[in-house]
Write an enzyme that holds these catalytic residues in place. Structure first.
Site, PDB file in Angstrom:
ATOM      1  N   GLU A 175       0.797  -1.231   0.000  1.00 52.18           N
ATOM      2  CA  GLU A 175       0.000   0.000   0.000  1.00 52.18           C
ATOM      3  C   GLU A 175       0.830   1.281   0.000  1.00 52.18           C
ATOM      4  O   GLU A 175       0.315   2.361  -0.250  1.00 52.18           O
ATOM      5  CB  GLU A 175      -0.907   0.029   1.244  1.00 52.18           C
ATOM      6  CG  GLU A 175      -2.181  -0.749   1.088  1.00 52.18           C
ATOM      7  CD  GLU A 175      -2.937  -0.887   2.397  1.00 52.18           C
ATOM      8  OE1 GLU A 175      -2.885  -1.974   2.978  1.00 52.18           O
ATOM      9  OE2 GLU A 175      -3.557   0.096   2.838  1.00 52.18           O
ATOM     10  N   SER A 176       2.105   1.168   0.307  1.00 50.72           N
ATOM     11  CA  SER A 176       2.970   2.351   0.312  1.00 50.72           C
ATOM     12  C   SER A 176       3.290   2.823  -1.095  1.00 50.72           C
ATOM     13  O   SER A 176       4.005   3.813  -1.257  1.00 50.72           O
ATOM     14  CB  SER A 176       4.263   2.031   1.053  1.00 50.72           C
ATOM     15  OG  SER A 176       4.805   0.807   0.598  1.00 50.72           O
TER      16      SER A 176
END
Lengths: 258, 282, 282, 258
Positions: free
Chosen positions: A52-53
């Site tokens: 998700e980064s």
């Protein structure tokens, strides 16, 4: 071949095996991260891991402590902004398999990572949903990994953080969702899959040495078993070796920073 | 053009009690030095926006800076919870705070819409998810072409954005590298902004046409604070102090030990205290 | 993972008569070699999307490949008009085409929404502008929080995107540099995609974490065509052939001279003919 | 001081003078590009120039033939994607001054760059609106530069490509637009500004040697003059030198590529 392994190792290995070489995975921290990287380091060298980064096609040598660890960016093909990650990559429908877990799960694989008790006056306030609400509906399919405990596998979850099969049957589609949703729940005791019609989670495979009784007493609803329940193949020596080396490297690296 | 200021001056000039402020950084580049300065200056009633409140907001909430927290995940990554955030929310210590809770996708889209000057963001989200029931800032919107129902959230409109970056040049142009999160969006969604940086250089060399750069005229103040992201990290400079993240759990769990730690490491320190973290890994 | 193919094979495998196709590139990196291959393969009834049709679509329209053109500015930049585009639109030669006309902002947002998998794009646009009257694909949408009325256009959903880039690696990962336009968005908004490149390298070095890169698994085919953007340009490789853009006006103004030019420079050539343009400036 | 200059040079120089050192300009090709770069090379060295190609803070040494020329990217602080340019930069309200021109303009500074004649059966099909519809409403203010000809300055334009002051008065605001819109029209004869109340374009300055009669006969409506009409200061030797050097460099560079 070593038969000494923990139930958590069995869970991670079972999850890794469920992944294919051409999968594009949206990876969370903890067991999913270990499973995805184990798959990459064993039978699925080309698997694409996205965190998700915004780190795309990352190949970490150690497991990250957080989804924003430097290791993920340093070993990624490319790192994009977080809005782009959610807009072009997750919502864009480019992820085949997402991983989720939670504090509570019900028989239709709906998950709660928000609160135990009522939302306004919780008994336990959990960290929150994170990316789960949209991961659950945007990925082609969802794998869930959780430790199999009666207080987690409950008749009714306190808060629907993310949609599984809703109330069962075609309820998921009624929410306007076209993806398959949870297709496997991999625990430290067994593997469950939703029934083709009712979508109720059904045990399809018991890990070596696990009895039906153990699963029944660890589940908060009357758990169903498939007509034919397989025995999960035990971890191979190679699987255990690769997983343990990964975890040893991780431990050393995170210790180093102390 | 950004003013190059001291951290104390930058916070004094740009952050007022009651402001809506986002201090962003996605695990990476979290502006801890700026958070400590906000605590030292005793700001109150802030409306704190962050994807993940992290230790930086746990510290500020514990010192009474917050009135509201907008977030999607309120934990200590890989460790556990944020004790001060929970104590304020559940027990009103040191003051009551309200929360507004979203999903990660919703906040990412809300930052993007804020940067784009839109009043709201549209995304395919929250389907079958219960946050819709408890958060009135999640609404439905219908595609005028297909009839598909999508989710809408208000764009984030900030008074102030505070972020940390690797480099600025002497004109205040700022370069971000690595995991860039929503830092650029936060600055562009804000009326005023402070960027703390590891280095100030004459010019941002080499010329990379498509780098993540904010022109100096979009930034209010640039502050040179080497190590200013510690215990978070700065790609190319120093690593995340995972051990401190683990240690925080014990410090923060107890009100007294928390206050002792803040006294020693924040109230009786200044931004130069962060330089040691930059040096350690150089 | 992208297949590394010949241009003829890539077009044959991925582009069918009647497809919705965008061949993008903003002045920079226009995929001319691919356009010539489409002409050679005699594709018909294409629904051609491009911000600015430019010479590439003037050539394809003049050879009868198009049924519809979606665009925002139909000129030859700094020179004048696109004679074949006008002749087809106004006189039906060599066949009638329909047009759908937008603003630059609308198309940029429509590509973005297409890449994001949304059914439509929202933007603050077309206020007081008359295109709204003549284009039914422009509608109003109301912010559910503020009541502000904004514009909506359908997201671009493409069958095929064709773009040119500087480099790919042997796994088909593609690097764009310089003016990047909407190339990445076009590929992500398409079911299939072809990327022609100046170079194929073992790995994309140096590792720039935030470069404009498309992973190979988002691309259908990568084709090595050095010079393939001529008379457009490739940042870091060769310059725009402004003289050819000026010369095009005379070539294209007349149906016969246009056909003679296409015969000589397209029909009786192959993609290797572009290599000379890459070499010229090396 | 040289007094030999063309009306087009006077127009460009008048437009350049109207720009301030702290302006952020959205620049089109042709006269606006020359004016903005002249300002940058004379009294406004810090002016920020943005082109629709996504090139931000560009300092071209020669004038581009197109808004996507390589020179713009090579001399820019940063180059962003075109969706980002329109979303974060133009719509985000970061541009103080936009430049527009057109084939037709009316007394309220509405512009047509789409068609002469009816849209479906045009007498002349023009290239189209480009970025104008949103530039016209998103920039803090708009400067318009056009050659002053009766067929261009018309009573009624055939197509409203971009909004100026609409039907005059507060009509612009009725479209939900909060920016100032056209504040100056700079031609090769004069400078016009909208009347504070009616918003009708009014001549405020005549270029040296230009008569009121010349402006009247070059305008397709009964053009109004301000109570006090100034005379535009003639180009200075320095302004002409910098402009001509810029244009000579441009000519040489574009010839070179032949």
């Amino acid at each position: 071949m070593s038969m000494n392994y923990t139930p958590a190792e069995m869970m991670t290995i079972a999850a890794a095996r469920a992944l294919a070489n051409n999968d594009v995975c949206f990876v969370g921290i903890g067991a999913p991260s270990a499973a995805c990287n184990l798959a990459r380091l064993t039978h699925a060298p080309d698997i694409v891991l996205i965190y998700e980064s915004g780190t795309i096609e990352t190949k970490p040598n150690i497991l990250p402590l957080s989804i924003g660890d430097g290791e993920l960016c340093e070993t990624a093909l490319v790192t994009v902004s977080v809005p782009e990650m959610f807009r072009y990559w997750l919502q864009g429908g480019r992820v085949t398999t997402g991983f989720l877990g939670g504090a509570q799960i019900d028989k239709f694989a709906n998950l709660n990572t928000t609160v135990v008790g009522p939302y306004e006056k919780p008994e336990v306030r959990l960290p929150g949903g994170g990316g789960a609400p949209e991961i659950a509906t945007s990925c082609g399919q969802i794998f869930i990994t959780m430790s199999h405990k009666k207080r987690a596998f409950v008749e009714k979850i306190d808060f629907v953080t993310s949609l599984g099969h809703g109330k069962g049957g075609d309820d998921r589609a009624k929410h306007g969702v076209t993806t398959a949703g949870p297709t496997k729940v991999l625990t430290d005791l067994c593997v469950m899959e939703p029934d083709a019609k009712s979508k109720e989670l059904t045990v399809v495979s018991l890990h070596p040495g696990v009895t039906r009784e153990k699963v029944i007493e660890s589940t908060g609803w009357r758990i169903k078993f498939a007509d034919k329940v397989a025995v999960t193949p035990a971890p191979t020596a190679q699987e255990l070796k690769v997983l343990r080396e990964l975890q040893a490297r991780t431990k050393a690296a995170h210790g180093e920073a102390a | 053009m950004a003013a190059i200021l001291s951290l104390a001056q930058a916070v004094e000039d740009n952050l007022k009690d009651g402001d809506i402020v986002a201090m962003e950084g996605f695990t990476h580049l979290i502006p801890f030095a700026a958070g400590h300065e906000v605590i030292r200056q005793g700001r109150k009633r802030l409306n704190l926006i962050r994807m993940t409140p992290d230790l930086i907001y746990d510290q500020m909430i514990g010192m009474g800076c917050a009135e509201k927290v907008v977030f999607f995940w309120g934990g200590n990554p890989g460790v556990g919870s944020l004790p001060r955030f929970r104590d304020a929310h559940e027990n009103g210590w040191p003051n009551k705070i309200t929360i507004e809770e979203h999903s990660h996708a919703a906040m990412a889209n809300a930052f993007d819409a804020g940067a784009a000057g839109l009043p709201f963001a549209v995304f395919r989200g929250y389907r079958g998810a219960e946050l819709k029931r408890v958060n009135p800032n999640i609404k439905d919107i219908t595609c005028p072409f297909t009839g598909e129902k999508l989710a809408a959230v208000p764009a984030l409109k900030l008074d102030v954005a505070i972020v940390h970056a690797q480099k600025a040049d002497i004109r205040g142009n700022v370069l971000f590298e690595g995991i860039v999160g929503v830092q650029k969006q936060a600055v562009l969604a804000a009326k005023r902004s402070i960027v703390t940086v590891e280095e100030i250089v004459d010019t941002l060399e080499p010329h990379l046409p498509n780098a993540v750069i904010l022109p100096g005229w979009t930034v209010s103040a640039v502050v040179h604070v080497p190590g200013g992201a510690h215990p978070s990290y700065a790609h190319g400079y120093y690593k995340r102090d995972n051990a401190f993240y683990k240690k925080w759990d014990a410090i923060s769990r107890d009100r007294d030990s928390f206050r002792v730690w803040i006294g020693e490491h924040v109230l009786r320190k200044d931004p130069d205290a962060f330089a040691v973290h930059a040096k350690k890994a150089a």
